[in-house]
Design a protein around this motif. Structure first.
Motif, PDB file in Angstrom:
ATOM      1  N   HIS A   1     -46.088 -30.739  23.341  1.00 32.95           N
ATOM      2  CA  HIS A   1     -44.695 -30.891  22.920  1.00 32.95           C
ATOM      3  C   HIS A   1     -43.744 -30.764  24.109  1.00 32.95           C
ATOM      4  CE1 HIS A   1     -45.741 -29.885  18.472  1.00 32.95           C
ATOM      5  NE2 HIS A   1     -45.752 -31.179  18.695  1.00 32.95           N
ATOM      6  N   LEU A   2     -44.050 -29.874  25.052  1.00 30.02           N
ATOM      7  CA  LEU A   2     -43.195 -29.786  26.244  1.00 30.02           C
ATOM      8  C   LEU A   2     -43.360 -31.023  27.126  1.00 30.02           C
ATOM      9  CD1 LEU A   2     -43.320 -26.053  27.393  1.00 30.02           C
ATOM     10  CD2 LEU A   2     -41.805 -27.185  25.786  1.00 30.02           C
ATOM     11  N   PHE A   3     -44.585 -31.541  27.245  1.00 30.39           N
ATOM     12  CA  PHE A   3     -44.799 -32.759  28.037  1.00 30.39           C
ATOM     13  C   PHE A   3     -44.048 -33.943  27.435  1.00 30.39           C
ATOM     14  CE2 PHE A   3     -47.069 -36.782  28.549  1.00 30.39           C
ATOM     15  CZ  PHE A   3     -46.955 -36.936  29.929  1.00 30.39           C
ATOM     16  N   SER A   4     -43.803 -33.882  26.131  1.00 30.94           N
ATOM     17  CA  SER A   4     -43.104 -34.982  25.472  1.00 30.94           C
ATOM     18  C   SER A   4     -41.740 -35.248  26.098  1.00 30.94           C
ATOM     19  CB  SER A   4     -42.924 -34.675  23.974  1.00 30.94           C
ATOM     20  OG  SER A   4     -44.160 -34.482  23.341  1.00 30.94           O
ATOM     21  N   VAL A   5     -41.189 -34.244  26.776  1.00 32.10           N
ATOM     22  CA  VAL A   5     -39.893 -34.424  27.442  1.00 32.10           C
ATOM     23  C   VAL A   5     -39.990 -35.515  28.516  1.00 32.10           C
ATOM     24  CG1 VAL A   5     -38.251 -33.304  29.017  1.00 32.10           C
ATOM     25  CG2 VAL A   5     -39.090 -32.069  26.999  1.00 32.10           C
ATOM     26  N   ALA A   6     -41.140 -35.604  29.201  1.00 32.13           N
ATOM     27  CA  ALA A   6     -41.259 -36.457  30.392  1.00 32.13           C
ATOM     28  C   ALA A   6     -40.907 -37.928  30.138  1.00 32.13           C
ATOM     29  CB  ALA A   6     -42.655 -36.326  30.993  1.00 32.13           C
ATOM     30  N   PRO A   7     -41.599 -38.635  29.233  1.00 30.68           N
ATOM     31  CA  PRO A   7     -41.268 -40.063  29.085  1.00 30.68           C
ATOM     32  C   PRO A   7     -39.838 -40.296  28.577  1.00 30.68           C
ATOM     33  CG  PRO A   7     -42.815 -39.359  27.378  1.00 30.68           C
ATOM     34  CD  PRO A   7     -42.720 -38.247  28.344  1.00 30.68           C
ATOM     35  N   PHE A   8     -39.369 -39.434  27.652  1.00 30.76           N
ATOM     36  CA  PHE A   8     -38.022 -39.630  27.109  1.00 30.76           C
ATOM     37  C   PHE A   8     -36.948 -39.321  28.156  1.00 30.76           C
ATOM     38  CE2 PHE A   8     -40.536 -38.281  23.263  1.00 30.76           C
ATOM     39  CZ  PHE A   8     -40.677 -39.567  22.767  1.00 30.76           C
ATOM     40  N   ALA A   9     -37.191 -38.296  28.993  1.00 34.44           N
ATOM     41  CA  ALA A   9     -36.225 -37.973  30.040  1.00 34.44           C
ATOM     42  C   ALA A   9     -36.139 -39.089  31.077  1.00 34.44           C
ATOM     43  CB  ALA A   9     -36.606 -36.653  30.713  1.00 34.44           C
ATOM     44  N   LEU A  10     -37.293 -39.668  31.418  1.00 33.22           N
ATOM     45  CA  LEU A  10     -37.294 -40.766  32.394  1.00 33.22           C
ATOM     46  C   LEU A  10     -36.578 -41.996  31.829  1.00 33.22           C
ATOM     47  CD1 LEU A  10     -40.940 -40.338  33.679  1.00 33.22           C
ATOM     48  CD2 LEU A  10     -38.849 -39.962  34.995  1.00 33.22           C
ATOM     49  N   ILE A  11     -36.821 -42.281  30.545  1.00 31.33           N
ATOM     50  CA  ILE A  11     -36.108 -43.396  29.909  1.00 31.33           C
ATOM     51  C   ILE A  11     -34.616 -43.096  29.877  1.00 31.33           C
ATOM     52  CG2 ILE A  11     -35.776 -44.623  27.719  1.00 31.33           C
ATOM     53  CD1 ILE A  11     -38.795 -44.162  27.191  1.00 31.33           C
ATOM     54  N   GLY A  12     -34.276 -41.851  29.528  1.00 30.99           N
ATOM     55  CA  GLY A  12     -32.867 -41.462  29.495  1.00 30.99           C
ATOM     56  C   GLY A  12     -32.202 -41.585  30.846  1.00 30.99           C
TER      57      GLY A  12
END
Length: 251
Positions: free
Chosen positions: A145-156
């Motif tokens: 769940h914490l790793f889930s930040v990575a792809p969305f943050a990069l897209i953001g």
């Protein structure tokens, strides 16, 4: 007059703390990004599951992924667009502050607020939903769940470096809803039309939710290796998208 140089490692810590304090002071950020996933989980998974612990456990896995989208797209992507509009990024990029420290600060804030939302969901699931998982499943689930930040943050970040503030808000809302629905984060994708189900393969949220469901013990049709490989490829593409946006921005 003597000058004391600040170690670069400390600059990362200072920037991260400043970003966390700034986000904490914004109720318009905290309420939708931290409390909304918890409220949705309580409504859809606890109140409407009629005491079904399997449903509560299923939703705990998917809503943990959902909790990572808000801080990443709104706190990271929209925040970057707002700071570009105020020329704050340009100011930081001509200062001694490393550009990577600026990004690290935003990632730290996104991970922290995601972890708060995820832990609240876990607590609600255990206390009100009766979720009981083997002890060895909780840590990998939390890390995913914490790793889930990575792809969305990069897209953001890629969106924030390319669009105006209003445009980034519109894009973040579109992506937020799209990733939630096509990722099967609110309800299983079996409820979607066939043509929409094919689009789930193009969303990191679906691959993350499939991995999370596997961790909590739900049988899934595709292998962990397949979802992990596609997700890694998507994260690399998102990183290239973010990096090109960062390079094209004037400093």
């Amino acid at each position: 007059m003597s000058r004391t140089l600040v170690p670069q490692s400390r600059l990362y810590v200072i920037e991260s703390l400043a970003e966390i304090r700034k986000s904490w002071r914004l109720p318009q950020f905290i309420l939708p990004t931290v409390l909304l996933p918890v409220a949705f989980y309580g409504l859809f998974a606890i109140a409407m599951s009629d005491g079904d612990t399997a449903t509560a456990a299923y939703a705990l896995a998917t809503f943990g992924v959902f909790a990572a989208i808000g801080p990443s797209l709104f706190g990271f992507g929209v925040g970057v667009a707002d700071e570009r509009a105020a020329n704050l990024i340009e100011l930081k990029r001509v200062s001694p502050l490393p550009g990577s420290a600026y990004i690290a600060g935003k990632i730290a804030a996104s991970v922290l607020f995601t972890s708060v939302a995820v832990l609240l969901i876990y607590s609600l699931g255990i206390v009100a939903g009766g979720v009981r998982l083997p002890a060895e499943r909780w840590l990998p689930l939390f890390l995913l769940h914490l790793f889930s930040v990575a792809p969305f943050a990069l897209i953001g970040l890629g969106v924030g470096m390319r669009m105006t503030s209003k445009g980034a808000i519109a894009a973040a809302n579109f992506l937020f809803l799209g990733f939630a629905v096509l990722g099967g984060l609110w309800f299983p994708i079996d409820a979607l039309p066939e043509w929409l189900r094919t689009l789930t393969w193009a969303t990191p949220s679906w691959h993350l939710s499939e991995l999370a469901l596997t961790i909590v013990g739900v049988d899934r049709p595709h292998s962990v290796l397949l979802h992990g490989g596609v997700l890694a490829l998507m994260t690399i593409v998102a990183a290239l998208f973010a990096a090109s946006g960062w390079r094209r921005s004037a400093a």
